[in-house]
Design a protein around this motif. Structure first.
Motif, PDB file in Angstrom:
ATOM      1  N   ALA A   1      45.893 -19.350  23.248  1.00  0.00           N
ATOM      2  CA  ALA A   1      44.720 -18.952  24.022  1.00  0.00           C
ATOM      3  C   ALA A   1      45.116 -18.534  25.434  1.00  0.00           C
ATOM      4  CB  ALA A   1      43.705 -20.101  24.069  1.00  0.00           C
ATOM      5  N   ALA A   2      46.027 -19.279  26.040  1.00  0.00           N
ATOM      6  CA  ALA A   2      46.479 -18.938  27.391  1.00  0.00           C
ATOM      7  C   ALA A   2      47.182 -17.585  27.408  1.00  0.00           C
ATOM      8  CB  ALA A   2      47.410 -20.023  27.921  1.00  0.00           C
ATOM      9  N   SER A   3      47.947 -17.324  26.350  1.00  0.00           N
ATOM     10  CA  SER A   3      48.651 -16.046  26.257  1.00  0.00           C
ATOM     11  C   SER A   3      47.665 -14.890  26.129  1.00  0.00           C
ATOM     12  CB  SER A   3      49.598 -16.069  25.057  1.00  0.00           C
ATOM     13  OG  SER A   3      50.214 -14.810  24.881  1.00  0.00           O
ATOM     14  N   ARG A   4      46.648 -15.072  25.280  1.00  0.00           N
ATOM     15  CA  ARG A   4      45.638 -14.022  25.101  1.00  0.00           C
ATOM     16  C   ARG A   4      44.858 -13.802  26.381  1.00  0.00           C
ATOM     17  NH1 ARG A   4      41.876 -15.592  20.498  1.00  0.00           N
ATOM     18  NH2 ARG A   4      40.861 -13.663  21.162  1.00  0.00           N
ATOM     19  N   ALA A   5      44.540 -14.888  27.093  1.00  0.00           N
ATOM     20  CA  ALA A   5      43.800 -14.760  28.343  1.00  0.00           C
ATOM     21  C   ALA A   5      44.609 -13.977  29.372  1.00  0.00           C
ATOM     22  CB  ALA A   5      43.441 -16.144  28.890  1.00  0.00           C
ATOM     23  N   ALA A   6      45.934 -14.228  29.406  1.00  0.00           N
ATOM     24  CA  ALA A   6      46.792 -13.501  30.344  1.00  0.00           C
ATOM     25  C   ALA A   6      46.852 -12.014  29.995  1.00  0.00           C
ATOM     26  CB  ALA A   6      48.195 -14.112  30.343  1.00  0.00           C
ATOM     27  N   GLU A   7      46.905 -11.721  28.690  1.00  0.00           N
ATOM     28  CA  GLU A   7      46.923 -10.316  28.259  1.00  0.00           C
ATOM     29  C   GLU A   7      45.622  -9.613  28.644  1.00  0.00           C
ATOM     30  OE1 GLU A   7      47.587 -10.427  24.093  1.00  0.00           O
ATOM     31  OE2 GLU A   7      49.691 -11.057  24.235  1.00  0.00           O
ATOM     32  N   GLN A   8      44.503 -10.315  28.460  1.00  0.00           N
ATOM     33  CA  GLN A   8      43.213  -9.718  28.807  1.00  0.00           C
ATOM     34  C   GLN A   8      43.106  -9.485  30.308  1.00  0.00           C
ATOM     35  OE1 GLN A   8      40.150 -12.187  27.126  1.00  0.00           O
ATOM     36  NE2 GLN A   8      40.549 -11.527  25.035  1.00  0.00           N
ATOM     37  N   GLN A   9      43.645 -10.409  31.110  1.00  0.00           N
ATOM     38  CA  GLN A   9      43.595 -10.237  32.559  1.00  0.00           C
ATOM     39  C   GLN A   9      44.449  -9.051  32.989  1.00  0.00           C
ATOM     40  OE1 GLN A   9      41.620 -11.693  34.751  1.00  0.00           O
ATOM     41  NE2 GLN A   9      42.476 -10.345  36.318  1.00  0.00           N
ATOM     42  N   ALA A  10      45.599  -8.883  32.347  1.00  0.00           N
ATOM     43  CA  ALA A  10      46.461  -7.740  32.666  1.00  0.00           C
ATOM     44  C   ALA A  10      45.773  -6.429  32.303  1.00  0.00           C
ATOM     45  CB  ALA A  10      47.790  -7.877  31.927  1.00  0.00           C
ATOM     46  N   GLU A  11      45.077  -6.417  31.161  1.00  0.00           N
ATOM     47  CA  GLU A  11      44.358  -5.225  30.737  1.00  0.00           C
ATOM     48  C   GLU A  11      43.215  -4.929  31.711  1.00  0.00           C
ATOM     49  OE1 GLU A  11      43.015  -2.010  28.170  1.00  0.00           O
ATOM     50  OE2 GLU A  11      44.898  -2.944  28.779  1.00  0.00           O
ATOM     51  N   ARG A  12      42.537  -5.964  32.164  1.00  0.00           N
ATOM     52  CA  ARG A  12      41.450  -5.783  33.127  1.00  0.00           C
ATOM     53  C   ARG A  12      41.989  -5.184  34.417  1.00  0.00           C
ATOM     54  NH1 ARG A  12      39.342  -8.717  37.369  1.00  0.00           N
ATOM     55  NH2 ARG A  12      37.110  -8.478  37.731  1.00  0.00           N
ATOM     56  N   SER A  13      43.116  -5.671  34.887  1.00  0.00           N
ATOM     57  CA  SER A  13      43.709  -5.150  36.119  1.00  0.00           C
ATOM     58  C   SER A  13      44.072  -3.673  35.961  1.00  0.00           C
ATOM     59  CB  SER A  13      44.942  -5.968  36.501  1.00  0.00           C
ATOM     60  OG  SER A  13      44.588  -7.312  36.765  1.00  0.00           O
ATOM     61  N   ARG A  14      44.582  -3.320  34.784  1.00  0.00           N
ATOM     62  CA  ARG A  14      44.946  -1.920  34.539  1.00  0.00           C
ATOM     63  C   ARG A  14      43.707  -1.034  34.564  1.00  0.00           C
ATOM     64  NH1 ARG A  14      45.032   1.777  30.668  1.00  0.00           N
ATOM     65  NH2 ARG A  14      44.021   0.428  29.145  1.00  0.00           N
ATOM     66  N   LEU A  15      42.652  -1.496  33.904  1.00  0.00           N
ATOM     67  CA  LEU A  15      41.428  -0.689  33.849  1.00  0.00           C
ATOM     68  C   LEU A  15      40.756  -0.571  35.215  1.00  0.00           C
ATOM     69  CD1 LEU A  15      39.890  -1.959  30.482  1.00  0.00           C
ATOM     70  CD2 LEU A  15      40.836   0.314  30.938  1.00  0.00           C
ATOM     71  N   LEU A  16      40.901  -1.585  36.059  1.00  0.00           N
ATOM     72  CA  LEU A  16      40.287  -1.529  37.381  1.00  0.00           C
ATOM     73  C   LEU A  16      40.841  -0.383  38.216  1.00  0.00           C
ATOM     74  CD1 LEU A  16      39.959  -5.306  38.342  1.00  0.00           C
ATOM     75  CD2 LEU A  16      38.090  -3.661  38.059  1.00  0.00           C
TER      76      LEU A  16
END
Length: 353
Positions: free
Chosen positions: A20-35
């Motif tokens: 879960a922590a790994s998936r959350a980190a991936e989602q945060q990285a994707e969010r930063s890219r999209l921002l």
């Protein structure tokens, strides 16, 4: 709690926590890219302009909308002002809320829907009669036209707020041209009264939500009098398929990609184009990656959605070829089932797989 799949894991193992922590980190990285796309204008790869707007329910929703780069408010659901209180909000309270949103959007368009109460949204303090089928009953514009004591203060508040931004007023659940004319006549009466009192009022576009198939079928007639259409896809699908998406017994019939639903949207766009009007979509379809190329291909030029969906859809549209979208949308209208349409979209746009 996994919001992606709607599950809750009680007493998770260490492996589950690590995953879960790994998936959350991936989602945060994707969010930063999209921002990084914030500030990029909605436009297809070949230059077709698509306005990317946000649905809100109160002024408090503006911060997130602006954080994700909303170019407009495509739907301000004013009923939440009424539902958050144990009485009708005053004209002044409404004016202040509308003004806050218009000023917060700093000149960008704001489509405000007039009161849409009834169906799944009740106001206990109004004491409305029980209905066997409230979705086909006394709701939205029907209630407002029957209760000018409720409707007129909202119209005045909207008109007073109009000088603070680019306001567009939208009437919900319009089924007949007579309803639209009656609602607009009340609006113009209040405009004239305010002007006579010396209250400044700005020009506003006035449109309707296309939620009832009857409005889609008569789109050419409506387009001669309305300034814009916004497809309320949630109700349009429900009324077209006679299926409540919240009823698990019939939810399978609630099919956004049904050729029948697409045909109604196509008729709406054709009617609008005949008079040079614009068409938006403010239901869930507006943020659905499978629906986006079909909607744009059919002629929709504004998509309104929840704030978190804005950046993924912006990226999708930046990479979308409009010629292909139009071709796929035209083919979709010839198909017979939602499954066939979905297969066509996935085949035509493999990046959605």
């Amino acid at each position: 709690m996994d919001g992606d799949v709607g599950s809750v894991l009680v007493a998770p193992s260490q492996n589950a926590l690590t995953e879960a922590a790994s998936r959350a980190a991936e989602q945060q990285a994707e969010r930063s890219r999209l921002l990084s796309l914030v500030g990029t204008q909605g436009r297809t790869r070949d230059g077709t302009r698509v306005e990317l707007a946000v649905n809100i329910g109160s002024p408090a929703d503006l911060d997130l909308a602006l954080e994700y780069g909303a170019e407009a408010v495509g739907l301000y659901r004013t009923e939440f002002l009424y539902m958050a209180a144990d009485r009708l909000p005053t004209e002044e309270e409404q004016y202040q809320a509308y003004r806050t949103v218009l000023e917060g959007m700093q000149g960008r368009p704001v489509v405000i829907r007039t009161l849409d109460i009834g169906g799944d949204k009740a106001l206990p303090y109004l004491g409305l009669p029980h209905e066997e089928n409230p979705f086909l009953g006394f709701r939205a514009i029907r209630l407002c036209l029957a209760r000018p004591d409720i409707f007129r203060p909202q119209l005045r508040a909207l008109l007073r707020a109009s000088v603070h931004g680019q306001l567009k007023i939208m009437f919900p659940l319009i089924a007949t041209l007579e309803e639209f004319r009656a609602a607009r006549a009340l609006l113009e009466e209040e405009r004239a009264a305010l002007t006579a009192q010396g209250v400044p009022v700005a020009d506003t576009e006035v449109g309707l939500m296309v939620e009832i198939p009857a409005a889609a079928v008569l789109a050419p007639a409506f387009a001669r009098e309305a300034d814009f259409f916004s497809v309320g896809s949630n109700d349009l699908i429900g009324y077209a398929m006679a299926a409540d998406r919240m009823n698990e017994q019939v939810a399978g019939l609630y099919q956004p990609l049904s050729p029948s639903v697409l045909t109604l949207i196509h008729l709406t766009c054709q009617g609008a184009q005949s008079q040079g009007r614009w068409v938006g979509v403010c239901g869930e379809m507006g943020g659905d990656p499978l629906a986006v190329p079909l909607l744009l291909g059919l002629g929709v030029t504004e998509l309104s959605m929840s704030a978190p969906a804005l950046l993924p859809r912006r990226e999708q549209i930046l990479n979308l070829d409009m010629e292909r979208a139009r071709s796929v949308a035209a083919e979709a209208l010839t198909l017979s089932t939602a499954a066939e349409v979905e297969a066509l979209v996935r085949r035509s746009f493999p990046e959605l797989a």
